[in-house]
Design a protein around this motif. Structure first.
Motif, PDB file in Angstrom:
ATOM      1  N   ALA A 258      -0.868 -10.595  -4.826  1.00 37.43           N
ATOM      2  CA  ALA A 258       0.478 -10.195  -5.233  1.00 37.43           C
ATOM      3  C   ALA A 258       0.453  -9.430  -6.553  1.00 37.43           C
ATOM      4  O   ALA A 258       1.217  -8.477  -6.748  1.00 37.43           O
ATOM      5  N   GLU A 259      -0.448  -9.830  -7.464  1.00 37.09           N
ATOM      6  CA  GLU A 259      -0.607  -9.098  -8.728  1.00 37.09           C
ATOM      7  C   GLU A 259      -1.024  -7.657  -8.460  1.00 37.09           C
ATOM      8  O   GLU A 259      -0.519  -6.723  -9.079  1.00 37.09           O
ATOM      9  N   GLY A 260      -1.959  -7.490  -7.525  1.00 37.32           N
ATOM     10  CA  GLY A 260      -2.404  -6.149  -7.176  1.00 37.32           C
ATOM     11  C   GLY A 260      -1.285  -5.313  -6.582  1.00 37.32           C
ATOM     12  O   GLY A 260      -1.140  -4.122  -6.888  1.00 37.32           O
ATOM     13  N   LEU A 261      -0.462  -5.936  -5.739  1.00 31.96           N
ATOM     14  CA  LEU A 261       0.678  -5.228  -5.152  1.00 31.96           C
ATOM     15  C   LEU A 261       1.674  -4.816  -6.230  1.00 31.96           C
ATOM     16  O   LEU A 261       2.208  -3.702  -6.208  1.00 31.96           O
ATOM     17  N   LEU A 262       1.899  -5.726  -7.165  1.00 36.59           N
ATOM     18  CA  LEU A 262       2.924  -5.502  -8.180  1.00 36.59           C
ATOM     19  C   LEU A 262       2.610  -4.302  -9.070  1.00 36.59           C
ATOM     20  O   LEU A 262       3.505  -3.530  -9.421  1.00 36.59           O
TER      21      LEU A 262
ATOM     22  N   GLY B 191       7.001  -1.655   2.694  1.00 32.93           N
ATOM     23  CA  GLY B 191       5.904  -2.591   2.913  1.00 32.93           C
ATOM     24  C   GLY B 191       5.562  -3.356   1.648  1.00 32.93           C
ATOM     25  O   GLY B 191       5.359  -4.578   1.673  1.00 32.93           O
ATOM     26  N   PHE B 192       5.510  -2.650   0.518  1.00 34.77           N
ATOM     27  CA  PHE B 192       5.288  -3.311  -0.764  1.00 34.77           C
ATOM     28  C   PHE B 192       6.365  -4.359  -1.018  1.00 34.77           C
ATOM     29  O   PHE B 192       6.070  -5.491  -1.409  1.00 34.77           O
ATOM     30  N   LYS B 193       7.614  -3.971  -0.807  1.00 35.68           N
ATOM     31  CA  LYS B 193       8.724  -4.887  -1.111  1.00 35.68           C
ATOM     32  C   LYS B 193       8.692  -6.112  -0.206  1.00 35.68           C
ATOM     33  O   LYS B 193       8.922  -7.242  -0.662  1.00 35.68           O
ATOM     34  N   GLU B 194       8.420  -5.918   1.074  1.00 37.47           N
ATOM     35  CA  GLU B 194       8.349  -7.058   1.985  1.00 37.47           C
ATOM     36  C   GLU B 194       7.254  -8.034   1.571  1.00 37.47           C
ATOM     37  O   GLU B 194       7.446  -9.257   1.589  1.00 37.47           O
TER      38      GLU B 194
ATOM     39  N   SER C 291       1.049 -11.941   4.191  1.00 36.14           N
ATOM     40  CA  SER C 291       1.965 -10.848   4.504  1.00 36.14           C
ATOM     41  C   SER C 291       1.262  -9.578   4.043  1.00 36.14           C
ATOM     42  O   SER C 291       1.064  -9.377   2.852  1.00 36.14           O
ATOM     43  N   ASP C 292       0.833  -8.770   4.986  1.00 33.80           N
ATOM     44  CA  ASP C 292       0.067  -7.563   4.658  1.00 33.80           C
ATOM     45  C   ASP C 292       0.761  -6.314   5.190  1.00 33.80           C
ATOM     46  O   ASP C 292       0.137  -5.437   5.777  1.00 33.80           O
TER      47      ASP C 292
ATOM     48  N   LYS D 204     -11.237  -7.604   5.492  1.00 33.65           N
ATOM     49  CA  LYS D 204     -11.961  -8.684   4.827  1.00 33.65           C
ATOM     50  C   LYS D 204     -11.089  -9.931   4.699  1.00 33.65           C
ATOM     51  O   LYS D 204     -11.572 -11.050   4.875  1.00 33.65           O
ATOM     52  N   ARG D 205      -9.812  -9.747   4.399  1.00 34.47           N
ATOM     53  CA  ARG D 205      -8.902 -10.895   4.309  1.00 34.47           C
ATOM     54  C   ARG D 205      -8.769 -11.577   5.672  1.00 34.47           C
ATOM     55  O   ARG D 205      -8.703 -12.806   5.757  1.00 34.47           O
TER      56      ARG D 205
END
Length: 246
Positions: free
Chosen positions: A42-46, A80-83, A159-160, A142-143
């Motif tokens: 989530a940090e990476g997404l943010l 997608g980021f927001k979801e 959630s990807d 990988k995930r």
């Protein structure tokens, strides 16, 4: 200046190879932890959410310029980021969210480019979206592997959406992006092409600055090392106990 016989996207990759390698190593060191830890993911997404949102809004504003030619069906990622962020941080996360300093620096640079030389935004659009279509897909797989084969190290709940492109072919999207960038480059002056190549280096410099701010990676690594050490100690104890019983 590279020969125009070489596709422009290859010229960009060649010019950024060294800084790109540094960026890949940094992302691997930071976000590899996110394979099994949702808070780090989530940090990476943010850190990238605001960047992608800005670029997509810029493509709309500049739809009648070469920048707008890099926008096509299936590529948009803001939702997608927001979801994903809603899933990991809760639906009200944006109410108390303030972009960190490195992200604001990145955004200010993009705004300055849009005001002074908007075609330079194409360097960011090309490299960032190709990153999601390449490295982003590797992280996604990988995930999935961690979830399947190492459930004890997996968060399981995922959630990807940001790396999910539905029925669209990843290879086709990459081909579309590459073809569009090369076609646009043919209409640019040699000076503009050279400037775009130089700006491509800045893409990875700014990416590295925001990736370095991802929090939680050291603690997660330490926790896993402790768990691993305890596991080894327990196995060793069990073996020694069994030997003494003989």
């Amino acid at each position: 200046m590279e020969s125009t016989d070489i596709p422009f996207t290859k010229q960009m990759r060649k010019a950024t190879r060294e800084i790109h390698d540094v960026s890949d190593a940094l992302v691997n060191a930071k976000l590899a932890v996110a394979l099994s830890n949702n808070s780090v993911w989530a940090e990476g997404l943010l850190i990238f959410y605001e960047i992608f949102r800005y670029l997509e809004e810029a493509m709309d504003r500049l739809k009648d310029t070469p920048v707008g030619e890099l926008k096509f069906d299936g590529i948009r990622r803001t939702e997608g980021f927001k979801e994903d962020l809603d899933y990991y941080l809760g639906e009200n996360w944006a109410l108390s969210y303030t972009p960190r300093e490195s992200v604001m620096k990145y955004l200010m640079h993009l705004r300055d480019l849009e005001a002074s030389d908007p075609e330079m935004l194409m360097a960011y659009i090309y490299h960032l979206y190709m990153g999601l279509l390449s490295g982003g897909q590797i992280l996604r797989r990988k995930r999935q592997i961690v979830d399947k084969y190492l459930p004890s190290f997996s968060s399981n709940n995922r959630s990807d959406k940001v790396t999910e492109f539905g029925e669209a072919s990843i290879s086709q999207l990459k081909k579309q992006m590459t073809t569009a960038m090369n076609n646009i480059a043919e209409s640019l002056t040699p000076e503009k092409r050279e400037k775009l190549i130089e700006e491509s280096k800045m893409v990875f410099i700014l990416n590295n600055e925001i990736v370095r701010t991802v929090r939680g990676t050291h603690w997660v690594i330490l926790t896993k090392l402790i768990v691993a050490a305890i596991s080894v100690a327990m196995v060793s104890f069990a073996v020694n106990y069994a030997l003494r019983k003989k």
